[in-house]
Scaffold this active site. Structure first.
Site, mmCIF file in Angstrom:
data_model
loop_
_atom_site.group_PDB
_atom_site.id
_atom_site.type_symbol
_atom_site.label_atom_id
_atom_site.label_comp_id
_atom_site.label_asym_id
_atom_site.label_seq_id
_atom_site.Cartn_x
_atom_site.Cartn_y
_atom_site.Cartn_z
ATOM 1 N N GLU A 132 -21.647 15.570 7.829
ATOM 2 C CA GLU A 132 -21.663 14.185 7.370
ATOM 3 C C GLU A 132 -22.190 13.241 8.444
ATOM 4 O OE1 GLU A 132 -20.439 10.146 6.188
ATOM 5 O OE2 GLU A 132 -19.936 11.192 8.049
ATOM 6 N N ASP A 183 -16.689 17.572 10.230
ATOM 7 C CA ASP A 183 -17.419 17.367 11.483
ATOM 8 C C ASP A 183 -17.092 15.973 12.022
ATOM 9 O OD1 ASP A 183 -18.850 16.128 9.326
ATOM 10 O OD2 ASP A 183 -20.587 15.904 10.628
ATOM 11 N N HIS A 212 -15.022 15.254 5.196
ATOM 12 C CA HIS A 212 -15.894 16.013 6.111
ATOM 13 C C HIS A 212 -15.111 16.418 7.346
ATOM 14 C CE1 HIS A 212 -16.697 12.582 8.924
ATOM 15 N NE2 HIS A 212 -16.612 11.854 7.839
ATOM 16 N N SER A 257 -23.069 1.909 3.815
ATOM 17 C CA SER A 257 -23.316 2.862 2.738
ATOM 18 C C SER A 257 -22.591 4.172 3.026
ATOM 19 C CB SER A 257 -24.815 3.102 2.603
ATOM 20 O OG SER A 257 -25.354 3.460 3.852
ATOM 21 N N THR A 283 -44.763 -5.630 33.963
ATOM 22 C CA THR A 283 -45.792 -6.533 33.444
ATOM 23 C C THR A 283 -46.764 -5.797 32.548
ATOM 24 O OG1 THR A 283 -47.022 -6.143 35.459
ATOM 25 C CG2 THR A 283 -45.642 -8.100 35.404
HETATM 26 ZN ZN LIG Z 1 -16.517 9.721 7.967
#
Ligand SMILES: [Zn+2]
Ligand SMILES: [Zn+2]
Lengths: 481, 481
Positions: B166, B100, B98, B419, B332
């Site tokens: 991404e 970006d 990627h 992930s 509070t």
């Molecule tokens: Zn990456």
């Protein structure tokens, strides 16, 4: 013999239009003490009071408090002290109010411009500060004016103390009051104190307030890794501060409000039959509670239990967590350092230090049980003591007679769950009885959007303040408790 | 017979200065996909890649993805697809990266300008995107150039897929990959997939990554009063959503990482002797963990337990609470509606829906036990499946030989706790084996301040990517598992 009040009352009604104009001018000054950029508006509001008081013939002083702690370039707003009358044959009553207000922006959800007094067809007068606390402050001024114009002799020497930082922690006020309450100080001669800065329990019936809960506010910090971690990379490998913190917070109080900290319950003064008998008479229903909650999620089923839970029993609230993910959406962070915040509302006979010791011991023991490698720090961020006065004191019995005279019903004797720290400062500094005599009603939304004061509460409230001064001038000092 | 790589390697060394210039130009384009105002810089970065690829003689297409969902005025950055070589006699390898980057501001704490590649005296090359993922993306381009200039035949047909969203959820990419993987699509011919967008476990030894955990992210909302309440006024009278929420969050996981949700442990695939034997060889120590945590607050005492906890066992992290007080200081408030956020990292054989059912049942039962009048809503905000490939597949054995050839040591076979959703998308869409072949090291600080890529990792990494293509071109396809 009851005081002659008819011509005073008549004059208040006669002047009601100009009293509302006085409030309109005050609301138009956005005296927001929390906003640095509005500080000159707060000062402008103090000048408005000085000018009004001088016009009424009072002796007025604008007392500087110096720079704001932590913001040395910024001067605190002055305390306005004033004296109306100084006859040695009259009693001297010290009254307190504040001329600063909470922030307000139309965009917050106000239906009207917050700094324009707007009166609707039910005579509700909307505007920031209308009920908190410009209406009550002006009530004292109105009462002086109505006596003058009715040609009724003012019954007491009136000392006034109006501050401009109440909504921002009353910076500098405690020291000021303590100094002026001493021999030769401005408040030295006071025989009793009256504060009009709280609210009726409902909307129909006046009340006198004789007690406030205190508040101990705690931080529980749990610290582990050197920086925030990604839960994908380190989940399962690192002990997580949030895991420990949720387990500690979960052990403080249960769903039904029972505080689980060992020893707290034993500190609470037992309920006497005499005290218990007070609650049945109070004009309040569970529907009133449900309405103010906006739900039926009450802890208790009866009015008496509910009022006692709010006024005479402690409570523990978990407010939130600093340092964890708190935004909308999903973030897979393991926060490295999290600080839980909770507070305990305290009641007689809970001493601040004793409560602290029990809380610290409980939290430390709970953390120890976890067997965590993270580190714990528990501290008391601030604490304010509870306050309870005797409602049988002549200051209260006088006010009760005045309220019954104006509204036709004996007032409820109430306590409040929240704290008004200046109450205890006045009591301790002057050694005199302090009465809380509210003008506004429970629906006034102080501190919220669409704050208002009902015309009735303002005008009859002005009558009440004046009537109180008559009754307190004459009330036998038999109950000095 | 091992591929002839010497002249390729020599040419990479020879061109290293110009490869670093190529990276410098890429880092100078602030292609931050999360920032709407930087969208044209993201597009500019895509154009830079197109231009470089064309210069190298590749067939390039810039594929629009349409407007960004929820922001119809904003076009998504294009996916750049390219093909280098199309010989029917060669294998076809599909690579992904990627272009970006994460946001970066000097004020965030960067020691250097984030969008200026700055090389220090230890040959660390600092700059946003250096390691994530511009260095690896350019590694493929460098490898083409070095083959050309060394006069070495390129060993495979290379398909490239470089996306520009991404770091912002890869909007639109899944559908794109699924379409192009179909018969006649751009990725149709792929024999295997290689993704270079993760990191070595340490700093010295290369690794191949064959597994990722999944993630199920949950919200637990508890709602009571109609609006936030003041704890002084209502503490003790109202059931507090925060009380209920802390008790539910406290019952999810313990200090030692054990998930307390009934049934979760039984879903985890048992550890085989064969798998267990893999962990001992891996170059990793508890000191490595302590260094990356910045503390000694580990759950486990040994390297093996720690790696298994990160890679092959589930974990549960409580991320925070939305709607409660989260700022510094003391407030509070009794929050009216609070939403706890937690997630479970999932592993084989935990199915998303099965985990959801167990979580919902656990939370609902815990809430029921509280006997609260508040209301509960528990939901799964998003879920991504775990991924595990066979490290014995020819795609992996080829990469292992390449890594040993370049670095002189057999690579570690690793999994990751986090992930990389595109991995599973490529696997499912193409039906081919996917290899994760990282270029950067564990100290590169991707997504953090002072992101860097070591010169060695960039230059030897370029050799690695090229060498991998040679080995994967020849590796017997005996292990297709
Ligand atoms: Zn990456
Ligand atoms: Zn107030």
């Amino acid at each position: 013999m009851a005081p002659q009040l008819d011509s005073y009352f008549k004059q208040v009604d006669h002047l009601s239009g100009s009293f509302i104009e006085r409030l309109r001018k005050a609301v138009a000054i956005p005296s927001v003490s929390a906003d640095e950029d509005r500080r000159q508006d707060v000062v402008r509001m103090s000048e408005y009071l000085v000018s009004e008081l001088k016009t009424l013939g009072a002796h007025v002083e604008s007392r500087p408090l110096g720079p704001q702690p932590g913001k040395e370039h910024l001067q605190l707003p002055p305390v306005i002290v004033a004296r109306y009358g100084s006859s040695p044959s009259k009693r001297t009553i010290l009254v307190y109010g504040h001329y600063d207000v909470q922030p307000a922006l139309k965009d917050d959800g106000w239906a009207t411009e917050p700094f324009e007094l707007t009166i609707d067809d039910k005579d509700r007068m909307y505007g920031r500060g209308s009920t908190d606390d410009k209406g009550p402050v002006l009530g004292w001024l109105n009462s002086i004016q109505a006596h003058q114009e009715a040609g009724v002799e003012f019954p007491v020497n009136l000392l006034m103390c109006f501050e401009g930082m109440e909504e921002s922690g009353s910076e500098g006020l405690d020291e000021f009051i303590e100094k002026e309450a001493k021999k030769g100080g401005f408040f030295d001669a006071a025989d009793a104190v009256c504060i009009s800065d709280n609210y009726w329990l409902g909307t129909e019936k006046p009340c006198l307030t004789y007690g406030l809960r205190g508040c101990n506010y705690y931080s529980v910090e749990i610290k582990g890794p050197g920086q925030d971690l990604h839960s994908g990379v380190f989940g399962g490998a690192a002990q997580e501060p949030m895991t420990d913190l949720t387990r500690i917070l979960a052990g403080l109080v249960d769903t039904h409000g029972t505080i689980l900290i060992l020893g707290i319950a034993a500190l609470v003064a037992p309920l006497t039959d005499e005290e218990q008998s007070l609650y049945g008479h109070i004009s309040y229903t569970m529907d009133n509670l449900y309405e103010s909650l906006g739900s039926h999620t009450s802890v208790h089923a009866t009015k008496e239990q509910t009022l006692m839970a709010r006024w005479r029993y402690p409570s523990l609230s978990v407010h939130g967590i600093e340092g964890a993910f708190s935004a909308p959406g999903a973030k897979t962070v393991i926060p490295a350092k999290v600080t839980g915040k909770f507070s305990i509302r305290t009641v007689p006979d809970m001493e601040i230090e004793h409560v602290n010791r029990l809380v610290f011991a409980h939290v430390e023991k709970a953390f120890e049980k976890l067997g965590s490698k993270n580190s714990l720090r528990v501290s008391c961020q601030h604490a304010g003591k509870w306050w309870v006065a005797s409602p049988k004191h002549w200051n209260f019995t006088a006010a009760a007679k005045a309220a019954e005279r104006v509204f036709g019903v004996p007032p409820d004797l109430t306590r409040e769950g929240g704290s008004i720290p200046v109450t205890i400062t006045f009591e301790q500094a002057t050694g005199k009885n302090v009465l809380l005599l509210p003008m506004g009603s429970s629906t006034d939304a102080a501190h919220s959007v669409n704050e208002k004061l009902d015309r009735r509460n303002y005008i009859e409230g002005t009558k009440l303040l004046g009537a109180y001064l008559h009754y307190v001038a004459e009330e036998p000092m038999t109950n000095g408790a």
